[in-house]
Design an enzyme around this catalytic site. Sequence first.
Site, PDB file in Angstrom:
ATOM      1  CB  SER A   1      32.947  40.522  44.485  1.00  0.00           C
ATOM      2  OG  SER A   1      32.288  41.257  43.466  1.00  0.00           O
TER       3      SER A   1
ATOM      4  CE1 TYR B   1      31.442  35.973  41.978  1.00  0.00           C
ATOM      5  CE2 TYR B   1      30.589  38.205  42.197  1.00  0.00           C
ATOM      6  CZ  TYR B   1      31.655  37.341  42.005  1.00  0.00           C
ATOM      7  OH  TYR B   1      32.924  37.831  41.852  1.00  0.00           O
TER       8      TYR B   1
HETATM    9  P1  NAI Z   1      38.929  33.175  36.460  1.00  0.00           P
HETATM   10  O1  NAI Z   1      37.742  32.423  35.958  1.00  0.00           O
HETATM   11  O2  NAI Z   1      39.956  33.646  35.488  1.00  0.00           O
HETATM   12  O3  NAI Z   1      39.681  32.356  37.589  1.00  0.00           O
HETATM   13  C1  NAI Z   1      39.019  31.544  38.520  1.00  0.00           C
HETATM   14  C2  NAI Z   1      39.860  30.291  38.740  1.00  0.00           C
HETATM   15  O4  NAI Z   1      39.229  29.485  39.738  1.00  0.00           O
HETATM   16  C3  NAI Z   1      39.972  29.442  37.469  1.00  0.00           C
HETATM   17  O5  NAI Z   1      41.322  29.102  37.213  1.00  0.00           O
HETATM   18  C4  NAI Z   1      39.135  28.203  37.792  1.00  0.00           C
HETATM   19  O6  NAI Z   1      39.577  27.019  37.159  1.00  0.00           O
HETATM   20  C5  NAI Z   1      39.279  28.140  39.313  1.00  0.00           C
HETATM   21  N1  NAI Z   1      38.218  27.373  39.939  1.00  0.00           N
HETATM   22  C6  NAI Z   1      36.891  27.415  39.675  1.00  0.00           C
HETATM   23  N2  NAI Z   1      36.250  26.514  40.420  1.00  0.00           N
HETATM   24  C7  NAI Z   1      37.179  25.890  41.184  1.00  0.00           C
HETATM   25  C8  NAI Z   1      37.132  24.852  42.156  1.00  0.00           C
HETATM   26  N3  NAI Z   1      35.978  24.260  42.498  1.00  0.00           N
HETATM   27  N4  NAI Z   1      38.291  24.450  42.728  1.00  0.00           N
HETATM   28  C9  NAI Z   1      39.467  25.031  42.385  1.00  0.00           C
HETATM   29  N5  NAI Z   1      39.580  26.000  41.462  1.00  0.00           N
HETATM   30  C10 NAI Z   1      38.441  26.432  40.870  1.00  0.00           C
HETATM   31  O7  NAI Z   1      38.290  34.414  37.227  1.00  0.00           O
HETATM   32  P2  NAI Z   1      38.950  35.565  38.124  1.00  0.00           P
HETATM   33  O8  NAI Z   1      38.283  36.808  37.701  1.00  0.00           O
HETATM   34  O9  NAI Z   1      40.421  35.495  38.125  1.00  0.00           O
HETATM   35  O10 NAI Z   1      38.378  35.174  39.557  1.00  0.00           O
HETATM   36  C11 NAI Z   1      39.169  35.106  40.725  1.00  0.00           C
HETATM   37  C12 NAI Z   1      38.378  35.618  41.899  1.00  0.00           C
HETATM   38  O11 NAI Z   1      38.113  37.014  41.710  1.00  0.00           O
HETATM   39  C13 NAI Z   1      37.011  34.948  42.079  1.00  0.00           C
HETATM   40  O12 NAI Z   1      36.800  34.689  43.448  1.00  0.00           O
HETATM   41  C14 NAI Z   1      36.047  36.016  41.576  1.00  0.00           C
HETATM   42  O13 NAI Z   1      34.778  35.898  42.162  1.00  0.00           O
HETATM   43  C15 NAI Z   1      36.755  37.281  42.004  1.00  0.00           C
HETATM   44  N6  NAI Z   1      36.303  38.487  41.324  1.00  0.00           N
HETATM   45  C16 NAI Z   1      36.505  38.652  39.970  1.00  0.00           C
HETATM   46  C17 NAI Z   1      36.042  39.781  39.338  1.00  0.00           C
HETATM   47  C18 NAI Z   1      36.216  39.991  37.863  1.00  0.00           C
HETATM   48  O14 NAI Z   1      35.650  40.961  37.321  1.00  0.00           O
HETATM   49  N7  NAI Z   1      36.988  39.171  37.160  1.00  0.00           N
HETATM   50  C19 NAI Z   1      35.336  40.846  40.074  1.00  0.00           C
HETATM   51  C20 NAI Z   1      35.208  40.579  41.492  1.00  0.00           C
HETATM   52  C21 NAI Z   1      35.674  39.428  42.080  1.00  0.00           C
END
Ligand code: NAI
Length: 248
Positions: free
Chosen positions: A137, A150
């Site tokens: 991130s 985080y």
């Molecule tokens: P999101 O919330 O849409 O997707 C995250 C996914 O991870 C979800 O499908 C959720 O069910 C799954 N998840 C959560 N805990 C879990 C576990 N214990 N085991 C298996 N799956 C699990 O969010 P997003 O934005 O797509 O996040 C993806 C990555 O991107 C994360 O690592 C996040 O930190 C990173 N990120 C996102 C940003 C944003 O602005 N959306 C910015 C910087 C990094």
Amino acid sequence: MINLDGKRAIVTGAASGIGRATAGVLADLGARVVLADIDQEAGEQAAKETGGTFVRCDVSRSTDCETVVRAATASHGGVDVLFNNAGIIRRSTVLEITEDDWDLVMAVNIKSIMLMSRLVIPLMMEAGGGSIVNTGSGWGIKGGGRAISYCASKGAVVNMTRAMAIDHGPANIRVNCVCPGDTHTGMLADEARQLGESAELFYTEAADRPLGRIGQPRDIAQTVAFLASDASAFVSGAVIAVDGAGTA
Ligand code: NAI
């Protein structure tokens, strides 16, 4: 230039957001994809839409990670690409955070990368190489307010990426990190809820960003596809911001 024909991929956190988009892009480019997520219903739907295979998994549990890798091996005979993407956020300062929340964020965001990678790397070694992409991130590089666990976890992702790239380069395993800026996914809505704000704020302020918008999941997915492919054969240990010039 980017072709993933014959590649066998695992994407964690694939039920929604960046992981869901990446599973779709990798599949469109020819990869066979195992989608792993804790959310069974959304994960099954994502697998149906992308033509992949869904495996329910809590990435913070070693037995669940073993189940995913076993399923990938049974279906595809190995793993060439691992996208360690599952992640969560808790919006609190060091004074506010509970010990349970600290441990949970660390387990999902960083321990999971160790658990998945140590299962997949031996398979990649057998296959003569592979590509691992970790999701960091912008806040893992420069920090951010009220997200202490985080920021700590994502900083660890960045440095773990470099360390893994050094350790496993001789086995032709490349390890890279994408660092998204604010990206339009459920995580932003979750953050807004935790802060008692409206998610709309993120979107209305987007016009002030250098490229006039925040990221879309596909922006990150296309960078991951490049890193997964042989087009990035000499890219390893890299930490790549995908943030439209500093939206993080
Ligand atoms: P999101 O919330 O849409 O997707 C995250 C996914 O991870 C979800 O499908 C959720 O069910 C799954 N998840 C959560 N805990 C879990 C576990 N214990 N085991 C298996 N799956 C699990 O969010 P997003 O934005 O797509 O996040 C993806 C990555 O991107 C994360 O690592 C996040 O930190 C990173 N990120 C996102 C940003 C944003 O602005 N959306 C910015 C910087 C990094």
